[in-house]
Design a protein around this motif. Structure first.
Motif, PDB file in Angstrom:
ATOM      1  N   LEU A   1      11.499  15.464-102.769  1.00 30.10           N
ATOM      2  CA  LEU A   1      12.170  14.271-102.268  1.00 30.10           C
ATOM      3  C   LEU A   1      12.392  14.320-100.765  1.00 30.10           C
ATOM      4  O   LEU A   1      12.327  13.281-100.093  1.00 30.10           O
ATOM      5  CB  LEU A   1      13.521  14.086-102.968  1.00 30.10           C
ATOM      6  N   ALA A   2      12.677  15.509-100.233  1.00 22.93           N
ATOM      7  CA  ALA A   2      12.976  15.623 -98.805  1.00 22.93           C
ATOM      8  C   ALA A   2      12.902  17.085 -98.396  1.00 22.93           C
ATOM      9  O   ALA A   2      13.013  17.995 -99.228  1.00 22.93           O
ATOM     10  CB  ALA A   2      14.367  15.068 -98.503  1.00 22.93           C
ATOM     11  N   GLU A   3      12.733  17.304 -97.098  1.00 18.59           N
ATOM     12  CA  GLU A   3      12.755  18.649 -96.522  1.00 18.59           C
ATOM     13  C   GLU A   3      13.680  18.660 -95.306  1.00 18.59           C
ATOM     14  O   GLU A   3      13.740  17.699 -94.547  1.00 18.59           O
ATOM     15  CB  GLU A   3      11.356  19.093 -96.091  1.00 18.59           C
ATOM     16  N   TYR A   4      14.394  19.782 -95.151  1.00 21.89           N
ATOM     17  CA  TYR A   4      15.273  19.976 -93.999  1.00 21.89           C
ATOM     18  C   TYR A   4      15.199  21.444 -93.579  1.00 21.89           C
ATOM     19  O   TYR A   4      14.828  22.313 -94.376  1.00 21.89           O
ATOM     20  CB  TYR A   4      16.734  19.678 -94.351  1.00 21.89           C
ATOM     21  N   LYS A   5      15.614  21.717 -92.354  1.00 20.40           N
ATOM     22  CA  LYS A   5      15.818  23.087 -91.905  1.00 20.40           C
ATOM     23  C   LYS A   5      17.310  23.378 -91.936  1.00 20.40           C
ATOM     24  O   LYS A   5      18.103  22.674 -91.305  1.00 20.40           O
ATOM     25  CB  LYS A   5      15.261  23.288 -90.495  1.00 20.40           C
ATOM     26  N   VAL A   6      17.689  24.402 -92.702  1.00 21.31           N
ATOM     27  CA  VAL A   6      19.101  24.705 -92.937  1.00 21.31           C
ATOM     28  C   VAL A   6      19.320  26.216 -92.881  1.00 21.31           C
ATOM     29  O   VAL A   6      18.368  27.000 -92.934  1.00 21.31           O
ATOM     30  CB  VAL A   6      19.544  24.172 -94.323  1.00 21.31           C
TER      31      VAL A   6
ATOM     32  N   PRO B   1      14.678  26.966-100.954  1.00 24.09           N
ATOM     33  CA  PRO B   1      13.782  27.243 -99.829  1.00 24.09           C
ATOM     34  C   PRO B   1      12.444  27.834-100.250  1.00 24.09           C
ATOM     35  O   PRO B   1      11.662  28.264 -99.393  1.00 24.09           O
ATOM     36  CB  PRO B   1      14.579  28.256 -99.008  1.00 24.09           C
ATOM     37  N   GLY B   2      12.183  27.884-101.561  1.00 21.16           N
ATOM     38  CA  GLY B   2      10.928  28.454-102.051  1.00 21.16           C
ATOM     39  C   GLY B   2      11.088  29.840-102.616  1.00 21.16           C
ATOM     40  O   GLY B   2      10.258  30.718-102.375  1.00 21.16           O
ATOM     41  N   ARG B   3      12.167  30.082-103.369  1.00 17.22           N
ATOM     42  CA  ARG B   3      12.395  31.391-103.986  1.00 17.22           C
ATOM     43  C   ARG B   3      11.272  31.716-104.982  1.00 17.22           C
ATOM     44  O   ARG B   3      10.543  30.842-105.445  1.00 17.22           O
ATOM     45  CB  ARG B   3      13.740  31.419-104.701  1.00 17.22           C
ATOM     46  N   ALA B   4      11.211  32.979-105.351  1.00 15.76           N
ATOM     47  CA  ALA B   4      10.077  33.472-106.137  1.00 15.76           C
ATOM     48  C   ALA B   4       9.944  32.798-107.498  1.00 15.76           C
ATOM     49  O   ALA B   4       8.830  32.628-108.003  1.00 15.76           O
ATOM     50  CB  ALA B   4      10.204  34.983-106.317  1.00 15.76           C
ATOM     51  N   TYR B   5      11.061  32.401-108.111  1.00 13.89           N
ATOM     52  CA  TYR B   5      11.001  31.913-109.485  1.00 13.89           C
ATOM     53  C   TYR B   5      11.224  30.403-109.583  1.00 13.89           C
ATOM     54  O   TYR B   5      11.575  29.888-110.642  1.00 13.89           O
ATOM     55  CB  TYR B   5      12.013  32.690-110.344  1.00 13.89           C
ATOM     56  N   LEU B   6      10.983  29.712-108.488  1.00 17.17           N
ATOM     57  CA  LEU B   6      11.076  28.265-108.478  1.00 17.17           C
ATOM     58  C   LEU B   6       9.971  27.666-109.356  1.00 17.17           C
ATOM     59  O   LEU B   6       8.802  27.998-109.191  1.00 17.17           O
ATOM     60  CB  LEU B   6      10.925  27.768-107.043  1.00 17.17           C
ATOM     61  N   PRO B   7      10.305  26.775-110.302  1.00 18.14           N
ATOM     62  CA  PRO B   7       9.287  26.174-111.188  1.00 18.14           C
ATOM     63  C   PRO B   7       8.534  25.049-110.479  1.00 18.14           C
ATOM     64  O   PRO B   7       8.688  23.863-110.787  1.00 18.14           O
ATOM     65  CB  PRO B   7      10.122  25.667-112.366  1.00 18.14           C
TER      66      PRO B   7
ATOM     67  N   GLY C   1      19.369  26.808-100.410  1.00 18.53           N
ATOM     68  CA  GLY C   1      19.212  25.819-101.477  1.00 18.53           C
ATOM     69  C   GLY C   1      20.407  24.899-101.589  1.00 18.53           C
ATOM     70  O   GLY C   1      20.261  23.689-101.801  1.00 18.53           O
ATOM     71  N   GLY C   2      21.598  25.455-101.462  1.00 15.39           N
ATOM     72  CA  GLY C   2      22.790  24.623-101.492  1.00 15.39           C
ATOM     73  C   GLY C   2      22.922  23.782-100.234  1.00 15.39           C
ATOM     74  O   GLY C   2      23.302  22.611-100.293  1.00 15.39           O
ATOM     75  N   ALA C   3      22.600  24.382 -99.086  1.00 19.10           N
ATOM     76  CA  ALA C   3      22.727  23.660 -97.820  1.00 19.10           C
ATOM     77  C   ALA C   3      21.779  22.467 -97.761  1.00 19.10           C
ATOM     78  O   ALA C   3      22.152  21.376 -97.305  1.00 19.10           O
ATOM     79  CB  ALA C   3      22.468  24.609 -96.650  1.00 19.10           C
ATOM     80  N   VAL C   4      20.540  22.648 -98.218  1.00 18.28           N
ATOM     81  CA  VAL C   4      19.582  21.539 -98.149  1.00 18.28           C
ATOM     82  C   VAL C   4      19.973  20.429 -99.125  1.00 18.28           C
ATOM     83  O   VAL C   4      19.831  19.239 -98.830  1.00 18.28           O
ATOM     84  CB  VAL C   4      18.145  22.037 -98.413  1.00 18.28           C
TER      85      VAL C   4
ATOM     86  N   SER D   1      13.559  24.095 -96.112  1.00 14.82           N
ATOM     87  CA  SER D   1      13.920  24.058 -97.524  1.00 14.82           C
ATOM     88  C   SER D   1      13.725  22.661 -98.074  1.00 14.82           C
ATOM     89  O   SER D   1      13.715  21.679 -97.324  1.00 14.82           O
ATOM     90  CB  SER D   1      15.381  24.488 -97.703  1.00 14.82           C
ATOM     91  N   GLY D   2      13.586  22.573 -99.398  1.00 18.57           N
ATOM     92  CA  GLY D   2      13.283  21.291-100.016  1.00 18.57           C
ATOM     93  C   GLY D   2      14.311  20.851-101.036  1.00 18.57           C
ATOM     94  O   GLY D   2      15.023  21.672-101.629  1.00 18.57           O
ATOM     95  N   VAL D   3      14.369  19.542-101.237  1.00 17.28           N
ATOM     96  CA  VAL D   3      15.126  18.939-102.326  1.00 17.28           C
ATOM     97  C   VAL D   3      14.116  18.325-103.285  1.00 17.28           C
ATOM     98  O   VAL D   3      13.208  17.601-102.871  1.00 17.28           O
ATOM     99  CB  VAL D   3      16.103  17.867-101.809  1.00 17.28           C
ATOM    100  N   PHE D   4      14.293  18.633-104.564  1.00 18.69           N
ATOM    101  CA  PHE D   4      13.319  18.233-105.581  1.00 18.69           C
ATOM    102  C   PHE D   4      14.021  17.568-106.757  1.00 18.69           C
ATOM    103  O   PHE D   4      15.182  17.865-107.057  1.00 18.69           O
ATOM    104  CB  PHE D   4      12.564  19.460-106.121  1.00 18.69           C
ATOM    105  N   ARG D   5      13.294  16.704-107.455  1.00 21.39           N
ATOM    106  CA  ARG D   5      13.733  16.221-108.758  1.00 21.39           C
ATOM    107  C   ARG D   5      12.991  17.029-109.828  1.00 21.39           C
ATOM    108  O   ARG D   5      11.758  17.126-109.792  1.00 21.39           O
ATOM    109  CB  ARG D   5      13.445  14.724-108.921  1.00 21.39           C
ATOM    110  N   LEU D   6      13.745  17.614-110.748  1.00 21.82           N
ATOM    111  CA  LEU D   6      13.134  18.363-111.846  1.00 21.82           C
ATOM    112  C   LEU D   6      12.662  17.388-112.904  1.00 21.82           C
ATOM    113  O   LEU D   6      13.414  16.512-113.342  1.00 21.82           O
ATOM    114  CB  LEU D   6      14.137  19.341-112.445  1.00 21.82           C
ATOM    115  N   GLU D   7      11.413  17.542-113.321  1.00 18.16           N
ATOM    116  CA  GLU D   7      10.836  16.656-114.313  1.00 18.16           C
ATOM    117  C   GLU D   7      10.608  17.395-115.623  1.00 18.16           C
ATOM    118  O   GLU D   7      10.444  18.620-115.650  1.00 18.16           O
ATOM    119  CB  GLU D   7       9.531  16.067-113.784  1.00 18.16           C
ATOM    120  N   ALA D   8      10.624  16.652-116.721  1.00 19.36           N
ATOM    121  CA  ALA D   8      10.428  17.246-118.037  1.00 19.36           C
ATOM    122  C   ALA D   8       9.058  17.883-118.129  1.00 19.36           C
ATOM    123  O   ALA D   8       8.091  17.410-117.517  1.00 19.36           O
ATOM    124  CB  ALA D   8      10.612  16.194-119.121  1.00 19.36           C
ATOM    125  N   GLU D   9       8.981  18.936-118.912  1.00 18.43           N
ATOM    126  CA  GLU D   9       7.696  19.616-119.100  1.00 18.43           C
ATOM    127  C   GLU D   9       6.733  18.709-119.852  1.00 18.43           C
ATOM    128  O   GLU D   9       7.091  18.090-120.861  1.00 18.43           O
ATOM    129  CB  GLU D   9       7.913  20.921-119.874  1.00 18.43           C
TER     130      GLU D   9
END
Length: 239
Positions: free
Chosen positions: A208-213, A195-201, A77-80, A227-235
């Motif tokens: 926004l983007a995907e990379y292999k890291v 990278p898609g951990r169990a508790y990802l919302p 998650g940090g690497a991506v 793994s992915g990079v995402f923008r968190l949006e308001a509920e």
């Protein structure tokens, strides 16, 4: 056993974390991120002596080595997130940034290299804080470290929160999400690397983007993790 004050372990005997890291870990480029070097664990690091110093004298020599701490490796998650920032410097350029749960400092280092005007790193582990300082210095960047868990407090005075791999456990996710929601309510942008951990919302993330890291604890020859990079949006309020 509860120790009386005069029976407490002598904390002065604890190893100096920074000196130990410099002497026993390798400063090497991060796979998929050759622009950044980190002090990284290897089979001969002997991190058990740093993580459990007061118990070392009585340890069983045949006992298995404990799993190295999170700050000793790059997490996916940090690497991506770091890769995305370096490839898209305008995402942080001229902005104040918080690296939440900074660990090795990889994400904050990437933000500083990409032109962030200020980088603050929040970390709770004393050894991780030592590693973070060494890693920042090795990469020629300045990072302000906040020592402690900030997730119970108010939103930080920053433009952007970078959250790399903060959804790996249920308890951690339960603490982090209300804090991130307070940040969103205060107008702070949040980027998540995972990278898609169990508790990802997932329902609240925009890819926004995907990379292999690389991921935590994987060997140098292991396949890189998508793994992915995402923008968190308001509920969104229910209709």
């Amino acid at each position: 056993m509860i120790l009386a004050d005069n029976d407490a372990p002598d904390r002065s005997l604890r190893l100096d974390a920074a000196e130990f890291i410099k002497a026993n870990m390798h400063l090497v480029p991060v796979p998929a991120l050759p622009e950044i070097r980190l002090y990284t664990a290897h089979p001969g690091s002997g991190l058990r002596r740093l993580v459990e110093p007061e118990d070392d004298a009585g340890a069983d020599a045949d006992a298995p080595e404990p799993q190295p701490p999170y700050w000793a490796y790059a997490w996916a998650g940090g690497a991506v997130l770091a890769r995305y920032i370096l490839d898209h410097p305008m995402s942080v350029a001229g902005r104040s940034v918080l690296d939440l749960g900074a660990g090795s400092g990889l994400v904050g280092i990437a933000a500083a290299k990409a032109g962030a005007c200020e980088v603050v790193a929040a970390e709770i582990d004393r050894n991780g804080i030592a590693a973070l300082g060494l890693n920042a210095a090795a990469n020629g960047v300045a990072i302000t470290v906040v020592d402690g868990d900030i997730t119970g407090g108010p939103p930080p005075l920053v433009d952007l929160v970078l959250a790399g791999d903060v959804f790996y456990g249920q308890d951690v996710a339960a603490r982090v999400m209300p804090f991130l929601d307070r940040c969103l309510a205060a107008g702070v942008e949040i980027l998540v690397g995972d990278p898609g951990r169990a508790y990802l919302p997932r329902s609240r993330l925009r890819l926004l983007a995907e990379y292999k890291v690389p991921d935590f604890g994987e060997t140098r020859d292991a396949a890189l993790t998508p793994s992915g990079v995402f923008r968190l949006e308001a509920e969104t309020a229910p209709a």
